[in-house]
Design a protein around this motif. Structure first.
Motif, PDB file in Angstrom:
ATOM      1  N   LEU A   1     -41.059 -47.830  -1.930  1.00 14.30           N
ATOM      2  CA  LEU A   1     -40.506 -48.256  -0.653  1.00 14.30           C
ATOM      3  C   LEU A   1     -39.222 -47.499  -0.368  1.00 14.30           C
ATOM      4  CD1 LEU A   1     -40.756 -52.146  -1.060  1.00 14.30           C
ATOM      5  CD2 LEU A   1     -42.474 -50.586  -0.135  1.00 14.30           C
ATOM      6  N   ASP A   2     -38.953 -47.263   0.903  1.00 20.61           N
ATOM      7  CA  ASP A   2     -37.713 -46.627   1.328  1.00 20.61           C
ATOM      8  C   ASP A   2     -36.960 -47.625   2.204  1.00 20.61           C
ATOM      9  OD1 ASP A   2     -38.393 -43.770   0.425  1.00 20.61           O
ATOM     10  OD2 ASP A   2     -40.101 -44.317   1.667  1.00 20.61           O
ATOM     11  N   VAL A   3     -35.644 -47.700   2.042  1.00 23.54           N
ATOM     12  CA  VAL A   3     -34.906 -48.730   2.759  1.00 23.54           C
ATOM     13  C   VAL A   3     -33.737 -48.176   3.562  1.00 23.54           C
ATOM     14  CG1 VAL A   3     -35.577 -50.613   1.217  1.00 23.54           C
ATOM     15  CG2 VAL A   3     -33.529 -49.272   0.698  1.00 23.54           C
ATOM     16  N   HIS A   4     -33.455 -48.886   4.650  1.00 22.35           N
ATOM     17  CA  HIS A   4     -32.324 -48.643   5.544  1.00 22.35           C
ATOM     18  C   HIS A   4     -31.763 -50.005   5.935  1.00 22.35           C
ATOM     19  CE1 HIS A   4     -33.489 -44.384   6.525  1.00 22.35           C
ATOM     20  NE2 HIS A   4     -34.675 -44.857   6.225  1.00 22.35           N
ATOM     21  N   THR A   5     -30.659 -49.989   6.684  1.00 17.23           N
ATOM     22  CA  THR A   5     -30.185 -51.235   7.286  1.00 17.23           C
ATOM     23  C   THR A   5     -30.358 -51.169   8.796  1.00 17.23           C
ATOM     24  OG1 THR A   5     -27.915 -50.363   7.311  1.00 17.23           O
ATOM     25  CG2 THR A   5     -28.509 -51.854   5.512  1.00 17.23           C
ATOM     26  N   ALA A   6     -30.733 -52.311   9.349  1.00 20.09           N
ATOM     27  CA  ALA A   6     -30.747 -52.459  10.804  1.00 20.09           C
ATOM     28  C   ALA A   6     -29.300 -52.597  11.289  1.00 20.09           C
ATOM     29  CB  ALA A   6     -31.570 -53.681  11.195  1.00 20.09           C
ATOM     30  N   ALA A   7     -29.114 -52.617  12.599  1.00 20.73           N
ATOM     31  CA  ALA A   7     -27.768 -52.672  13.179  1.00 20.73           C
ATOM     32  C   ALA A   7     -27.016 -53.933  12.776  1.00 20.73           C
ATOM     33  CB  ALA A   7     -27.860 -52.583  14.702  1.00 20.73           C
ATOM     34  N   ASP A   8     -27.752 -55.006  12.468  1.00 17.55           N
ATOM     35  CA  ASP A   8     -27.107 -56.254  12.066  1.00 17.55           C
ATOM     36  C   ASP A   8     -27.019 -56.407  10.555  1.00 17.55           C
ATOM     37  OD1 ASP A   8     -29.845 -56.474  11.921  1.00 17.55           O
ATOM     38  OD2 ASP A   8     -29.996 -58.270  13.158  1.00 17.55           O
ATOM     39  N   GLY A   9     -27.241 -55.309   9.831  1.00 13.73           N
ATOM     40  CA  GLY A   9     -27.034 -55.311   8.394  1.00 13.73           C
ATOM     41  C   GLY A   9     -28.223 -55.711   7.549  1.00 13.73           C
ATOM     42  N   GLU A  10     -29.319 -56.112   8.155  1.00 15.61           N
ATOM     43  CA  GLU A  10     -30.502 -56.513   7.394  1.00 15.61           C
ATOM     44  C   GLU A  10     -31.148 -55.283   6.734  1.00 15.61           C
ATOM     45  OE1 GLU A  10     -31.319 -59.487   6.825  1.00 15.61           O
ATOM     46  OE2 GLU A  10     -30.684 -60.763   8.480  1.00 15.61           O
ATOM     47  N   ILE A  11     -31.570 -55.428   5.486  1.00 15.85           N
ATOM     48  CA  ILE A  11     -32.187 -54.322   4.758  1.00 15.85           C
ATOM     49  C   ILE A  11     -33.677 -54.312   5.066  1.00 15.85           C
ATOM     50  CG2 ILE A  11     -32.644 -53.310   2.500  1.00 15.85           C
ATOM     51  CD1 ILE A  11     -30.074 -54.617   1.496  1.00 15.85           C
ATOM     52  N   VAL A  12     -34.145 -53.206   5.641  1.00 21.03           N
ATOM     53  CA  VAL A  12     -35.533 -53.103   6.092  1.00 21.03           C
ATOM     54  C   VAL A  12     -36.228 -51.934   5.404  1.00 21.03           C
ATOM     55  CG1 VAL A  12     -35.026 -54.136   8.329  1.00 21.03           C
ATOM     56  CG2 VAL A  12     -34.918 -51.657   8.071  1.00 21.03           C
ATOM     57  N   VAL A  13     -37.552 -52.013   5.388  1.00 24.27           N
ATOM     58  CA  VAL A  13     -38.376 -50.993   4.747  1.00 24.27           C
ATOM     59  C   VAL A  13     -38.823 -49.984   5.788  1.00 24.27           C
ATOM     60  CG1 VAL A  13     -40.491 -50.546   3.455  1.00 24.27           C
ATOM     61  CG2 VAL A  13     -39.158 -52.615   2.979  1.00 24.27           C
ATOM     62  N   SER A  14     -38.369 -48.750   5.629  1.00 19.88           N
ATOM     63  CA  SER A  14     -38.753 -47.669   6.531  1.00 19.88           C
ATOM     64  C   SER A  14     -38.515 -46.348   5.828  1.00 19.88           C
ATOM     65  CB  SER A  14     -37.929 -47.722   7.825  1.00 19.88           C
ATOM     66  OG  SER A  14     -38.208 -46.597   8.651  1.00 19.88           O
ATOM     67  N   HIS A  15     -39.493 -45.459   5.865  1.00 19.45           N
ATOM     68  CA  HIS A  15     -39.297 -44.134   5.273  1.00 19.45           C
ATOM     69  C   HIS A  15     -38.335 -43.316   6.125  1.00 19.45           C
ATOM     70  CE1 HIS A  15     -40.023 -39.820   4.785  1.00 19.45           C
ATOM     71  NE2 HIS A  15     -40.293 -40.100   3.517  1.00 19.45           N
ATOM     72  N   ASP A  16     -38.662 -43.157   7.409  1.00 20.03           N
ATOM     73  CA  ASP A  16     -37.863 -42.322   8.292  1.00 20.03           C
ATOM     74  C   ASP A  16     -36.574 -43.044   8.693  1.00 20.03           C
ATOM     75  OD1 ASP A  16     -40.036 -40.669   8.096  1.00 20.03           O
ATOM     76  OD2 ASP A  16     -40.443 -40.579  10.250  1.00 20.03           O
ATOM     77  N   HIS A  17     -35.606 -42.251   9.116  1.00 24.13           N
ATOM     78  CA  HIS A  17     -34.387 -42.808   9.699  1.00 24.13           C
ATOM     79  C   HIS A  17     -34.656 -43.311  11.115  1.00 24.13           C
ATOM     80  CE1 HIS A  17     -32.180 -40.900   6.406  1.00 24.13           C
ATOM     81  NE2 HIS A  17     -32.873 -39.812   6.670  1.00 24.13           N
ATOM     82  N   THR A  18     -35.780 -42.891  11.676  1.00 25.31           N
ATOM     83  CA  THR A  18     -36.149 -43.233  13.053  1.00 25.31           C
ATOM     84  C   THR A  18     -37.535 -43.876  13.064  1.00 25.31           C
ATOM     85  OG1 THR A  18     -37.011 -40.977  13.319  1.00 25.31           O
ATOM     86  CG2 THR A  18     -34.756 -41.400  14.074  1.00 25.31           C
ATOM     87  N   ILE A  19     -37.875 -44.509  14.194  1.00 24.52           N
ATOM     88  CA  ILE A  19     -39.142 -45.247  14.260  1.00 24.52           C
ATOM     89  C   ILE A  19     -40.207 -44.537  15.078  1.00 24.52           C
ATOM     90  CG2 ILE A  19     -37.953 -47.458  13.968  1.00 24.52           C
ATOM     91  CD1 ILE A  19     -38.431 -47.936  16.999  1.00 24.52           C
ATOM     92  N   ASP A  20     -39.890 -43.375  15.641  1.00 25.82           N
ATOM     93  CA  ASP A  20     -40.793 -42.697  16.568  1.00 25.82           C
ATOM     94  C   ASP A  20     -42.167 -42.430  15.956  1.00 25.82           C
ATOM     95  OD1 ASP A  20     -37.986 -42.288  17.021  1.00 25.82           O
ATOM     96  OD2 ASP A  20     -38.469 -40.860  18.601  1.00 25.82           O
ATOM     97  N   ARG A  21     -42.177 -41.899  14.737  1.00 27.91           N
ATOM     98  CA  ARG A  21     -43.409 -41.388  14.125  1.00 27.91           C
ATOM     99  C   ARG A  21     -44.412 -42.498  13.823  1.00 27.91           C
ATOM    100  NH1 ARG A  21     -45.016 -39.865   8.706  1.00 27.91           N
ATOM    101  NH2 ARG A  21     -43.095 -40.832   7.949  1.00 27.91           N
TER     102      ARG A  21
END
Length: 248
Positions: free
Chosen positions: A1-21
């Motif tokens: 899994l790859d993780v980032h934070t949403a704007a409100d600080g929640e840790i979410v699972v996403s490979h890309d830094h962006t959601i377009d793909r």
């Protein structure tokens, strides 16, 4: 899994830094995959709250690899019509860990700034999941940060620098064993033009006590090749092909 934070600080699972793909929004489904150094999408995970993120259909661009090429769109892209309603959204890491309470995970920190290492460790500790998570951050400084803030007994993967060092060791006439040694070698099957699918490369890392997981293997011939080398795990986008090959 790859993780980032949403704007409100929640840790979410996403490979890309962006959601377009994955969602088809912004630059669309044909957007190139984000890399460690380049971002090709227009809508950044960090710019959206969790609620905003989860309003997008994260299954929109997913094409069923088993569908015939001439199949109708709803067969080839089965999540397009009602993906969000059926759970095809960007999930919280916490949701994934709760949904699979006995599964082990490699969690790679893709986000560089702001650092999410401390809140990530706090979340994993709060969930009592430290024994089933291995942490990854490919840049050497990030790997060192993971090691610094991780609880005792936490699993850390090799950094990109460590992988390059072990790759060099594998092609030198004498292996000095001077490369970094963390808990898990999560390694590519080729790197910088070098084929790492060699027994010496795998054995050198395993000699440190670290298992070797090789990525990203989506072809059955390559799967057989790396399994024959004695790797401990195969990272793949096609677990269905791997299961068929090894008879699960």
């Amino acid at each position: 899994l790859d993780v980032h934070t949403a704007a409100d600080g929640e840790i979410v699972v996403s490979h890309d830094h962006t959601i377009d793909r994955v969602t088809g929004a912004g630059n669309g489904c044909d957007t190139e995959q984000d890399t460690e150094t380049e971002t090709f999408g227009a809508i950044h995970v960090n710019d959206l709250t969790l609620a905003e993120l989860q309003s997008y259909n994260a299954g929109y661009c997913w094409e069923d690899p088993t569908a015939p090429a001439d199949a109708q769109e709803y067969v080839r892209f089965p999540h397009r019509a009602d993906g969000v309603a059926h759970g095809a959204y960007v999930p919280l890491l916490q949701t994934v860990l709760q949904g699979y309470p006995t599964q082990r995970f490699i969690v790679e920190v893709k986000q560089q700034e702001p650092s999410l290492v401390e809140p990530l460790m706090a979340l994993i500790d709060e969930m009592g999941a430290i024994q089933r998570v291995c942490f990854s951050k490919f840049d050497p400084d990030g790997t060192a940060e993971l090691a610094e803030y991780s609880p005792d007994g936490a699993c850390i993967t090799f950094s990109s620098e460590g992988i390059r060092c072990w790759a060099s060791e594998a092609i030198m006439p004498f292996g000095g064993g001077s490369c970094e040694a963390y808990d898990l070698g999560s390694v590519p099957h080729e790197n910088g033009g070098f084929d790492l699918k060699t027994e010496r490369f795998v054995r050198n890392i395993q000699a440190t006590g670290a298992p070797v997981f090789m990525w990203t293997i989506n072809d059955q011939l390559l799967m057989k090749q790396v399994l024959d080398l004695g790797v401990d795990g195969v990272i793949t986008d096609r677990p269905d092909l791997l299961r068929d090959m090894i008879g699960l």
